[in-house]
Design a protein around this motif. Sequence first.
Motif, mmCIF file in Angstrom:
data_model
loop_
_atom_site.group_PDB
_atom_site.id
_atom_site.type_symbol
_atom_site.label_atom_id
_atom_site.label_comp_id
_atom_site.label_asym_id
_atom_site.label_seq_id
_atom_site.Cartn_x
_atom_site.Cartn_y
_atom_site.Cartn_z
ATOM 1 N N THR A 37 3.187 -3.392 -13.275
ATOM 2 C CA THR A 37 3.877 -2.692 -12.189
ATOM 3 C C THR A 37 3.090 -1.464 -11.758
ATOM 4 O OG1 THR A 37 6.034 -3.456 -12.991
ATOM 5 C CG2 THR A 37 6.026 -1.530 -11.539
ATOM 6 N N LYS A 61 9.993 -2.412 -11.358
ATOM 7 C CA LYS A 61 9.675 -3.701 -11.971
ATOM 8 C C LYS A 61 10.783 -4.717 -11.693
ATOM 9 C CE LYS A 61 8.746 -5.662 -16.596
ATOM 10 N NZ LYS A 61 10.072 -6.282 -16.867
ATOM 11 N N ILE A 76 3.804 -10.573 -11.315
ATOM 12 C CA ILE A 76 3.643 -9.496 -10.331
ATOM 13 C C ILE A 76 2.193 -9.419 -9.847
ATOM 14 C CG2 ILE A 76 3.727 -6.979 -10.033
ATOM 15 C CD1 ILE A 76 6.177 -6.969 -11.891
#
Length: 301
Positions: A37, A61, A76
């Motif tokens: 993140t 997140k 991510i």
Amino acid sequence: MDAEQKGRERERCERAVQVAAPLAPGGELVHEGVLETSLFLTALHARFGADFRGFNPLVIKSKLEALVARRQLSHISALQGQVLRDQQLGHEVIRLLSTGHSASPADSHLLMALRFAVVPILRSSPYPAIWIADCTHPGLVVLIAAMLKEEGQLERTQLYVTSADETLVREIPNLRLSSEDVDQLEQLHSANGGHDSPRAWLRKKSGGYTLGDAMRASLSCHVHDLASDASFREFEAVVCARPLREYGHELQQRALGIFSDSLCGFGILQIDPSSAMRTMAAEFCFAPLLPGQGLYRRLPR
């Protein structure tokens, strides 16, 4: 390679890993999801200039993981690659991260407390101004404007609305509301002590509603990032639209410092009624007024 050389090589590799992996304040390695993140936010800032690096990484997140699931991506980092190459997606992500808590019936006591705390100060000031900082939902702007209109203060009060999201800032003066949106705002307005319908101050247009002339004339909307920008004028009241818990600790302190610098003596700050604010209030010259409703008074220095 002998045993001694192997031992030195192993130590060198361990040191390299420790340098590459950032440490949490307690000295433990950062969880890979939080690290991912953090790297995503660094890339987003470098590509688009939007700075969410000071926000609570767990909150960010969670939002990113929901988007990853919707786009059927694996992680991510895969989303990061798409964002760097797709400007439209990048702005969608900025809007997602900019959007926070919106007013609900459970918040009606907060808006009612703001009404009774702020209106007397506005009446005593020749050129009153309110700052809605880090605005995350345009409905809050309508509710505060409706409250001021009902109290006879809207035409003489300047409402400054800021957000780090440039798209949201452009949208607010030209806000379009559906009938369902206005129904919900009416319920909230009534719950926080309002008597008249906000529809009277909105303009009906193309099956929906836009801001009326008085509301639009009172607004001054600007891009302002609490992570990098400073105070820009003095206000009688500051309403922090985003819950303090969504900021990381350093950004919490920076934001409270900006709000303290922005308020006149005995001005009012409304922020979410969190325990974090209660412990930090005195450090920034705030005295609890109604801490259960998130109201604090700025003491003269």
